[in-house]
Design an enzyme around this catalytic site. Sequence first.
Site, PDB file in Angstrom:
ATOM      1  N   ASP A 115       0.871  -1.179   0.000  1.00  0.00           N
ATOM      2  CA  ASP A 115       0.000   0.000   0.000  1.00  0.00           C
ATOM      3  C   ASP A 115       0.914   1.236   0.000  1.00  0.00           C
ATOM      4  OD1 ASP A 115      -1.960   1.910   0.399  1.00  0.00           O
ATOM      5  OD2 ASP A 115      -2.288   1.424   2.501  1.00  0.00           O
ATOM      6  N   GLU A 148      -1.092  10.695   0.516  1.00  0.00           N
ATOM      7  CA  GLU A 148      -2.397  10.078   0.758  1.00  0.00           C
ATOM      8  C   GLU A 148      -2.494   9.585   2.193  1.00  0.00           C
ATOM      9  OE1 GLU A 148      -5.355   6.723   0.945  1.00  0.00           O
ATOM     10  OE2 GLU A 148      -3.211   6.753   1.404  1.00  0.00           O
ATOM     11  N   GLU A 149      -1.404   8.982   2.669  1.00  0.00           N
ATOM     12  CA  GLU A 149      -1.435   8.325   3.975  1.00  0.00           C
ATOM     13  C   GLU A 149      -1.538   9.306   5.145  1.00  0.00           C
ATOM     14  OE1 GLU A 149      -1.997   5.368   4.240  1.00  0.00           O
ATOM     15  OE2 GLU A 149      -1.010   4.158   2.708  1.00  0.00           O
TER      16      GLU A 149
END
Length: 401
Positions: A115, A148-149
């Site tokens: 991810d 994003e994280e």
Amino acid sequence: MPVDHQAATDRLMRFLSVEGITGQEAAIGRELTAALKEGGVPAKAIRLDDANTRIPVPTETGNLIVDLPGRGALHNQPRIMFMTHMDTVPLCAGAKPKKSGRKIVNSAKTALGGDNRCGCGVLVTLAAELEKQKLDHPPITLLFCVREESGLYGARHVKLDELGKPVMAFNYDGGSASNVVIGAVGADRWTVEIFGRASHAGGAPERGISSTMIMALALADVKAGGWFGKVVKGKGASARMGTSNVGPVTGGEGRPAGDATNVVTDYVHVRGESRSHDGKFFKEITKAYKTAFERAAKKVTNTLGKSGKVKFKAETDYYPFRMKDNLPVVKRAIEAVSAVGGTPNVRAANGGLDANWMVRHGVPTVTFGAGQNEAHTIDEWINLDEYDRACALAVQLATMR
């Protein structure tokens, strides 16, 4: 469409080996650029935007954007977009990927970074296969988002004009390639500063106002009211549901909340979040926390009658969305999953996605997985069969008539 799965796996292993935690994506951006060029994408089609100049936390680089002109019978069709994010969680620093049968695992005691290096591998493989096979396709934008994280910042701050105004998008970010994610929760991220009064805890504790005690009373109040963890208010079809969590408790910027046991703690900093598929309900959860902290501050007083104070701030990280099943982007997604041998699993996600912001920008976006499992943990691994299916799915989506 046939896909060179060995080349796709080699790319994935290559990307997994490049460190690029959230906010520090420059190195993986360079590696993606090199791989895209090796796959036949001209340098002039690859660029970085300036989203990092608008992101309120330090970010090394902007989003990576690639423009692929249409080809053949589909060259004049409306533009579509494929997207993913190129950052990983900090736990991935130092990952050492290795193949184990039809899995990729980690030989280091860190998270692996599937991810979302899996998504990166899918998008680069898509570009390479379209060029290698000279496949007909509409104009395509590839978007590799930063940060994003840590708040979906890259997708939040991208400019739509930079993307060529795609009519639909396909996002790769977690789980099975057969998952057709058409909705996701919204979330508030909140912080509270608790101000007390320091005093010697042995000599004159009554003169102090304990920030720690204010926090304890507030969280006990929240728990008793059913606002912590899984939150359900009401019954049956009218029930409102969401989740909440209390995160780090510090003295601010990583400092300890108090430096000694013999001093009444005068300052505590708490961070947390509230989530729901209901755009109003996650705000209600946040309000419950705010009320609890304010109420607790008034309860903790010293011998002078002074009470503690709190400063509560909340910001919406992303908004919930749910697309209709009959939208063209959803129909295309379901058809493509079936075409590559999958069984479409139409669902909504309980976590935030870059798709939350793309939908808010006006681009209907479906999210698929690419073989990631146990993300954000040291047990993370990648299912190569699912990754292969995700690559084939991307080519199918890009070339459908």
